[in-house]
Design a protein around this motif. Structure first.
Motif, PDB file in Angstrom:
ATOM      1  N   HIS A  61    -102.135  36.152-151.406  1.00 34.74           N
ATOM      2  CA  HIS A  61    -101.597  36.939-152.520  1.00 34.74           C
ATOM      3  C   HIS A  61    -101.629  38.430-152.196  1.00 34.74           C
ATOM      4  O   HIS A  61    -100.687  39.162-152.491  1.00 34.74           O
ATOM      5  N   SER A  78    -101.519  35.966-159.454  1.00 39.89           N
ATOM      6  CA  SER A  78    -100.259  35.228-159.346  1.00 39.89           C
ATOM      7  C   SER A  78     -99.546  35.237-160.683  1.00 39.89           C
ATOM      8  O   SER A  78     -99.979  34.624-161.641  1.00 39.89           O
ATOM      9  N   GLU A  84     -96.701  32.586-155.996  1.00 34.64           N
ATOM     10  CA  GLU A  84     -97.536  31.462-155.565  1.00 34.64           C
ATOM     11  C   GLU A  84     -96.994  30.834-154.285  1.00 34.64           C
ATOM     12  O   GLU A  84     -97.751  30.562-153.348  1.00 34.64           O
TER      13      GLU A  84
END
Length: 137
Positions: A61, A78, A84
């Motif tokens: 991320h 996310s 994702e």
């Protein structure tokens, strides 16, 4: 840095590419147990960590976020399916780069029951994605 040598290997890799990793206790609830995304750094509570692969997923991320946003990211980073998917793709590539077993990333306790499918299909998607992108040269 960590008792588990795989966690240490991952931390060394992430630090080497500019993603900070620090050990420390985490009291609050996090998206993945034992990992807190803390303004661009990963805090790892090794006693609560489910799998080393989760470190790579959360690092994904940070890695795919625009540099100017990383320092503002905290805990649940996310915000949509695209974020994702990008983190999953990045963590898959990092897992392979490090020579780790992909089952550490796609373990039975992760991905809301879809880990087995991801484990089976990620190599196929990577090959397909490479073919697709090769036309963009």
């Amino acid at each position: 840095m960590f008792d588990n040598p795989i966690n240490s290997k991952i931390a060394e890799f992430l630090t080497g590419i500019g993603i900070g990793v620090v050990p420390g206790e985490i009291a609050e609830q996090t998206v993945l147990p034992g990992i807190l995304v803390d303004h661009g750094t990963l805090r790892i509570d090794e006693a609560k960590l489910v799998s080393p692969g989760d470190i790579l997923h959360e690092a994904g991320h940070l890695a795919v976020a625009p540099a100017e946003k990383r320092g503002r990211l905290y805990n649940d980073v996310s915000k949509n399916a695209g974020d994702e998917l990008a983190a999953i793709a990045w963590s898959w590539a990092a897992t392979l780069h490090l020579g780790l077993d992909p089952a550490l990333l796609f373990h039975p306790h992760g991905y809301k029951g879809a880990a087995a499918s991801l484990l089976e299909n990620s190599p196929k998607a990577a090959i397909s994605g490479c073919r697709c992108c090769s036309g963009w040269d």
